[in-house]
Design an enzyme around this catalytic site. Structure first.
Site, short mmCIF file in Angstrom:
data_model
loop_
_atom_site.label_atom_id
_atom_site.label_comp_id
_atom_site.label_asym_id
_atom_site.label_seq_id
_atom_site.Cartn_x
_atom_site.Cartn_y
_atom_site.Cartn_z
N GLY A 46 -1.29 -0.56 -7.56
CA GLY A 46 -1.00 -1.42 -6.41
C GLY A 46 -1.22 -0.66 -5.12
O GLY A 46 -1.12 0.58 -5.10
N GLN A 51 -0.34 1.06 3.85
CA GLN A 51 -0.70 2.38 3.27
C GLN A 51 -2.10 2.83 3.72
O GLN A 51 -2.42 4.01 3.58
CB GLN A 51 -0.64 2.34 1.74
CG GLN A 51 0.77 2.15 1.20
CD GLN A 51 0.78 2.15 -0.30
OE1 GLN A 51 0.56 1.11 -0.93
NE2 GLN A 51 1.00 3.32 -0.90
N CYS A 95 4.22 6.29 -6.07
CA CYS A 95 3.58 5.61 -4.94
C CYS A 95 2.42 6.48 -4.46
O CYS A 95 2.57 7.70 -4.37
CB CYS A 95 4.60 5.42 -3.82
SG CYS A 95 3.93 4.58 -2.37
N LEU A 96 1.30 5.83 -4.17
CA LEU A 96 0.13 6.60 -3.71
C LEU A 96 0.41 7.30 -2.38
O LEU A 96 -0.26 8.28 -2.05
CB LEU A 96 -1.09 5.68 -3.57
CG LEU A 96 -1.62 5.09 -4.89
CD1 LEU A 96 -2.76 4.11 -4.64
CD2 LEU A 96 -2.08 6.20 -5.83
N HIS A 137 7.55 -3.67 -5.49
CA HIS A 137 7.30 -2.40 -4.81
C HIS A 137 6.33 -2.61 -3.63
O HIS A 137 6.57 -2.12 -2.53
CB HIS A 137 6.72 -1.41 -5.85
CG HIS A 137 6.25 -0.10 -5.30
ND1 HIS A 137 6.77 1.10 -5.72
CD2 HIS A 137 5.29 0.21 -4.39
CE1 HIS A 137 6.16 2.10 -5.07
NE2 HIS A 137 5.25 1.58 -4.26
N GLU A 138 5.27 -3.38 -3.88
CA GLU A 138 4.26 -3.60 -2.83
C GLU A 138 4.82 -4.49 -1.71
O GLU A 138 4.56 -4.25 -0.54
CB GLU A 138 2.98 -4.21 -3.42
CG GLU A 138 2.30 -3.36 -4.49
CD GLU A 138 2.06 -1.91 -4.09
OE1 GLU A 138 1.87 -1.63 -2.89
OE2 GLU A 138 2.10 -1.05 -4.98
N HIS A 141 6.70 -2.53 0.72
CA HIS A 141 5.85 -1.83 1.69
C HIS A 141 5.63 -2.68 2.95
O HIS A 141 5.57 -2.16 4.05
CB HIS A 141 4.47 -1.52 1.09
CG HIS A 141 4.40 -0.22 0.33
ND1 HIS A 141 4.62 1.00 0.94
CD2 HIS A 141 4.11 0.06 -0.96
CE1 HIS A 141 4.47 1.97 0.03
NE2 HIS A 141 4.16 1.42 -1.13
NI NI Z 1 3.82 2.40 -2.97
#
Ligand code: NI
Length: 173
Positions: A46, A51, A95-96, A137-138, A141
């Site tokens: 995701g 991000q 998380c990226l 989670h997304e 963000h």
């Molecule tokens: Ni994340």
């Protein structure tokens, strides 16, 4: 399509509430295509627009894990949760934007989400398993929230300190 650089925590842009998207413009289509390529390239399941430094309510995900199953890239614009299950589920999340750190987060096991697709129409679907975790989670963000905000304060501060140190070291080269 272009790979976009992924912002690394701590970054003030990861703490902002993102703005709704009015319409699917060529700019949004390009953003979605770039985000999918960036997510697959990472690799990740995701990725949310903030991000990559775009403060708009868009995220992409693909939680297909089985190698013999075709990919299922989803683009969710202005996503909202219309219902939650009472049943909860705990996943070790990453998380990226916070590479190499993980933590257990408990969230509703299933969520029904409504969003605008790239076709401009409203979509609604119930997500379960990893899809449900990833979708929540997304969505976090887009509201300036990271998975570490669900952890205890000690663990959150420890991760943030380590990430800040790593960024300082990288900046020095
Ligand atoms: Ni994340």
């Amino acid at each position: 399509m272009t790979l976009r650089p992924i912002l690394i925590h701590p970054d003030p842009r990861l703490k902002k509430t993102c703005a709704p998207v009015d319409a699917v413009t060529p700019e949004i289509e390009r953003l979605a295509a770039d985000m999918l390529e960036t997510m697959y390239g990472a690799p990740g399941v995701g990725l949310a627009a903030p991000q990559v430094g775009v403060l708009k309510r868009v995220f992409v995900m693909d939680c297909v894990k089985e190698e013999d199953t075709p990919p299922r890239p989803l683009v969710l614009i202005n996503p909202e949760i219309v219902s939650y299950s009472d049943e909860m589920n705990t996943y070790e999340e990453g998380c990226l934007s916070i590479p190499e750190h993980y933590g257990e987060v408990t969230r509703p096991a299933r969520v029904t989400m409504r969003w605008m697709g790239l076709d401009g129409t409203t979509h609604e679907e119930e997500f379960a398993g990893l899809w449900a975790t990833c979708a929540q989670h997304e969505l976090d963000h887009l509201n300036g929230k990271l998975f570490i905000d669900h952890l205890g304060v000690i663990k959150r501060q420890m991760i943030t300190r380590k990430m800040a140190k790593l960024k300082r070291e990288k900046a020095r080269g």
